[in-house]
Design a protein around this motif. Structure first.
Motif, PDB file in Angstrom:
ATOM      1  N   LEU A 191       0.830  -1.212   0.000  1.00 41.49           N
ATOM      2  CA  LEU A 191       0.000   0.000   0.000  1.00 41.49           C
ATOM      3  C   LEU A 191       0.863   1.261   0.000  1.00 41.49           C
ATOM      4  N   ASP A 192       1.982   1.242   0.721  1.00 40.59           N
ATOM      5  CA  ASP A 192       2.896   2.387   0.698  1.00 40.59           C
ATOM      6  C   ASP A 192       3.455   2.597  -0.703  1.00 40.59           C
ATOM      7  N   PHE A 193       3.826   1.509  -1.354  1.00 44.06           N
ATOM      8  CA  PHE A 193       4.350   1.614  -2.713  1.00 44.06           C
ATOM      9  C   PHE A 193       3.295   2.197  -3.649  1.00 44.06           C
ATOM     10  N   THR A 194       2.073   1.747  -3.511  1.00 46.93           N
ATOM     11  CA  THR A 194       0.982   2.259  -4.347  1.00 46.93           C
ATOM     12  C   THR A 194       0.838   3.767  -4.175  1.00 46.93           C
ATOM     13  N   ARG A 195       0.873   4.215  -2.929  1.00 44.14           N
ATOM     14  CA  ARG A 195       0.750   5.649  -2.662  1.00 44.14           C
ATOM     15  C   ARG A 195       1.947   6.434  -3.190  1.00 44.14           C
ATOM     16  N   ASP A 196       3.147   5.905  -2.985  1.00 46.97           N
ATOM     17  CA  ASP A 196       4.366   6.641  -3.312  1.00 46.97           C
ATOM     18  C   ASP A 196       4.779   6.551  -4.774  1.00 46.97           C
ATOM     19  N   HIS A 197       4.290   5.538  -5.467  1.00 47.53           N
ATOM     20  CA  HIS A 197       4.666   5.312  -6.875  1.00 47.53           C
ATOM     21  C   HIS A 197       3.396   5.064  -7.692  1.00 47.53           C
ATOM     22  N   ARG A 198       2.542   6.059  -7.684  1.00 47.76           N
ATOM     23  CA  ARG A 198       1.221   5.917  -8.288  1.00 47.76           C
ATOM     24  C   ARG A 198       1.276   5.496  -9.757  1.00 47.76           C
ATOM     25  N   ASP A 199       2.165   6.100 -10.542  1.00 43.29           N
ATOM     26  CA  ASP A 199       2.224   5.784 -11.968  1.00 43.29           C
ATOM     27  C   ASP A 199       2.605   4.328 -12.205  1.00 43.29           C
ATOM     28  N   VAL A 200       3.575   3.835 -11.445  1.00 38.02           N
ATOM     29  CA  VAL A 200       4.000   2.442 -11.574  1.00 38.02           C
ATOM     30  C   VAL A 200       2.856   1.510 -11.166  1.00 38.02           C
ATOM     31  N   ALA A 201       2.231   1.798 -10.035  1.00 35.61           N
ATOM     32  CA  ALA A 201       1.120   0.968  -9.563  1.00 35.61           C
ATOM     33  C   ALA A 201      -0.040   0.998 -10.551  1.00 35.61           C
ATOM     34  N   LEU A 202      -0.306   2.156 -11.123  1.00 35.64           N
ATOM     35  CA  LEU A 202      -1.385   2.287 -12.105  1.00 35.64           C
ATOM     36  C   LEU A 202      -1.122   1.402 -13.315  1.00 35.64           C
ATOM     37  N   PHE A 203       0.118   1.415 -13.799  1.00 36.21           N
ATOM     38  CA  PHE A 203       0.451   0.572 -14.951  1.00 36.21           C
ATOM     39  C   PHE A 203       0.331  -0.908 -14.598  1.00 36.21           C
ATOM     40  N   LEU A 204       0.824  -1.299 -13.422  1.00 39.19           N
ATOM     41  CA  LEU A 204       0.729  -2.704 -13.014  1.00 39.19           C
ATOM     42  C   LEU A 204      -0.721  -3.170 -12.937  1.00 39.19           C
ATOM     43  N   HIS A 205      -1.551  -2.380 -12.296  1.00 38.59           N
ATOM     44  CA  HIS A 205      -2.947  -2.781 -12.130  1.00 38.59           C
ATOM     45  C   HIS A 205      -3.722  -2.711 -13.436  1.00 38.59           C
ATOM     46  N   GLY A 206      -3.417  -1.737 -14.267  1.00 34.38           N
ATOM     47  CA  GLY A 206      -4.121  -1.604 -15.537  1.00 34.38           C
ATOM     48  C   GLY A 206      -3.677  -2.590 -16.586  1.00 34.38           C
ATOM     49  N   SER A 207      -2.479  -3.139 -16.421  1.00 35.88           N
ATOM     50  CA  SER A 207      -1.916  -4.007 -17.456  1.00 35.88           C
ATOM     51  C   SER A 207      -1.957  -5.487 -17.131  1.00 35.88           C
ATOM     52  N   ALA A 208      -2.258  -5.837 -15.910  1.00 35.88           N
ATOM     53  CA  ALA A 208      -2.136  -7.229 -15.465  1.00 35.88           C
ATOM     54  C   ALA A 208      -2.841  -8.218 -16.381  1.00 35.88           C
ATOM     55  N   TYR A 209      -3.997  -7.848 -16.913  1.00 38.90           N
ATOM     56  CA  TYR A 209      -4.750  -8.763 -17.771  1.00 38.90           C
ATOM     57  C   TYR A 209      -4.924  -8.197 -19.176  1.00 38.90           C
ATOM     58  N   SER A 210      -4.004  -7.356 -19.588  1.00 40.85           N
ATOM     59  CA  SER A 210      -4.131  -6.684 -20.885  1.00 40.85           C
ATOM     60  C   SER A 210      -3.735  -7.606 -22.031  1.00 40.85           C
ATOM     61  N   SER A 211      -4.241  -7.286 -23.199  1.00 45.96           N
ATOM     62  CA  SER A 211      -3.929  -8.087 -24.383  1.00 45.96           C
ATOM     63  C   SER A 211      -2.455  -7.956 -24.770  1.00 45.96           C
ATOM     64  N   TYR A 212      -1.835  -6.812 -24.478  1.00 49.34           N
ATOM     65  CA  TYR A 212      -0.456  -6.651 -24.915  1.00 49.34           C
ATOM     66  C   TYR A 212       0.537  -7.462 -24.095  1.00 49.34           C
ATOM     67  N   LEU A 213       0.115  -8.034 -22.962  1.00 49.16           N
ATOM     68  CA  LEU A 213       1.004  -8.931 -22.222  1.00 49.16           C
ATOM     69  C   LEU A 213       0.814 -10.398 -22.611  1.00 49.16           C
ATOM     70  N   ALA A 214      -0.260 -10.690 -23.325  1.00 52.70           N
ATOM     71  CA  ALA A 214      -0.598 -12.085 -23.636  1.00 52.70           C
ATOM     72  C   ALA A 214       0.533 -12.801 -24.369  1.00 52.70           C
ATOM     73  N   ALA A 215       1.157 -12.142 -25.326  1.00 55.10           N
ATOM     74  CA  ALA A 215       2.219 -12.781 -26.101  1.00 55.10           C
ATOM     75  C   ALA A 215       3.462 -13.061 -25.253  1.00 55.10           C
ATOM     76  N   HIS A 216       3.553 -12.419 -24.114  1.00 62.36           N
ATOM     77  CA  HIS A 216       4.724 -12.566 -23.250  1.00 62.36           C
ATOM     78  C   HIS A 216       4.354 -13.173 -21.894  1.00 62.36           C
ATOM     79  N   ALA A 217       3.195 -13.823 -21.856  1.00 59.25           N
ATOM     80  CA  ALA A 217       2.652 -14.313 -20.580  1.00 59.25           C
ATOM     81  C   ALA A 217       3.608 -15.248 -19.842  1.00 59.25           C
ATOM     82  N   LYS A 218       4.232 -16.171 -20.555  1.00 63.15           N
ATOM     83  CA  LYS A 218       5.135 -17.127 -19.889  1.00 63.15           C
ATOM     84  C   LYS A 218       6.343 -16.417 -19.293  1.00 63.15           C
TER      85      LYS A 218
END
Length: 198
Positions: free
Chosen positions: A95-122
């Motif tokens: 939670l501290d990381f989320t607060r202190d590094h909002r942009d990084v946390a936003l990308f992680l949460h927004g991208s976790a199930y994105s189509s652009y990671l599918a080709a690199h899932a393994k």
């Protein structure tokens, strides 16, 4: 390192930094190869040379963000002696990381199930498993000793990370009124109680 290698690394860093900035300002809809190349001043050819594709760039950015999150979380957990203090430290560090590094946390949460990671899932899954392995190794003897309930590893992950990730996701979305400070006070003990052996 040769000057050519140094220039290559500088270009990679520039593209990753710019991609994160584009995602933070434009969201998933505005996260495009055109937006990143325009904002960075790097050509399409150079981007494809370094990452193979835009999906490759996104996967590389995701893995860099995972590293940035995991390092402080793993450090917080593995320096604790008891399961209770370790689980509580994990929740707070996330939670501290989320607060202190909002942009990084936003990308992680927004991208976790994105189509652009599918080709690199393994590759992404293998990297995440490797980064979190020290937590699993730290937790194992505490399960064996009975300090933590003997549950399958995926269930332990859901009990710990489910509430934390959902809290972070809601705070990041700004759609829900989530007080991150209150969550950091309440969740650590609540999550710990869900993991205690009967």
């Amino acid at each position: 390192m040769s000057p050519k290698q140094q220039r290559g690394e500088a270009t990679v860093d520039l593209l990753l930094d710019t991609a994160l900035r584009v995602y933070a300002h434009a969201g998933a809809q505005g996260f495009t190869v055109n937006a990143v190349t325009a904002a960075s001043g790097v050509s399409f050819g150079s981007l494809y040379h370094h990452f193979g594709s835009f999906d490759g760039l996104a996967a590389a950015l995701y893995l860099r963000c995972v590293d940035q999150l995991c390092d402080p979380v793993v450090a917080a957990v593995t320096r604790c002696r008891t399961a209770r203090t370790g689980i509580r430290a994990l929740v707070r560090a996330y939670l501290d990381f989320t607060r202190d590094h909002r942009d990084v946390a936003l990308f992680l949460h927004g991208s976790a199930y994105s189509s652009y990671l599918a080709a690199h899932a393994k590759r992404v899954m293998a990297a995440k498993d490797a980064k979190f392995a020290p937590i699993a190794a730290w937790l194992h003897p505490r399960i064996v000793s009975g300090e933590v309930a003997a549950l399958p590893a995926p269930l332990i992950e859901v009990l710990v990370m489910g509430p934390v990730a959902e809290t972070a996701h809601r705070w990041l979305s700004s759609t829900y009124e989530v007080d991150l400070e209150e969550a950091a006070r309440v969740l650590p003990d609540r999550i710990w109680r869900s993991l205690q052996a009967d």
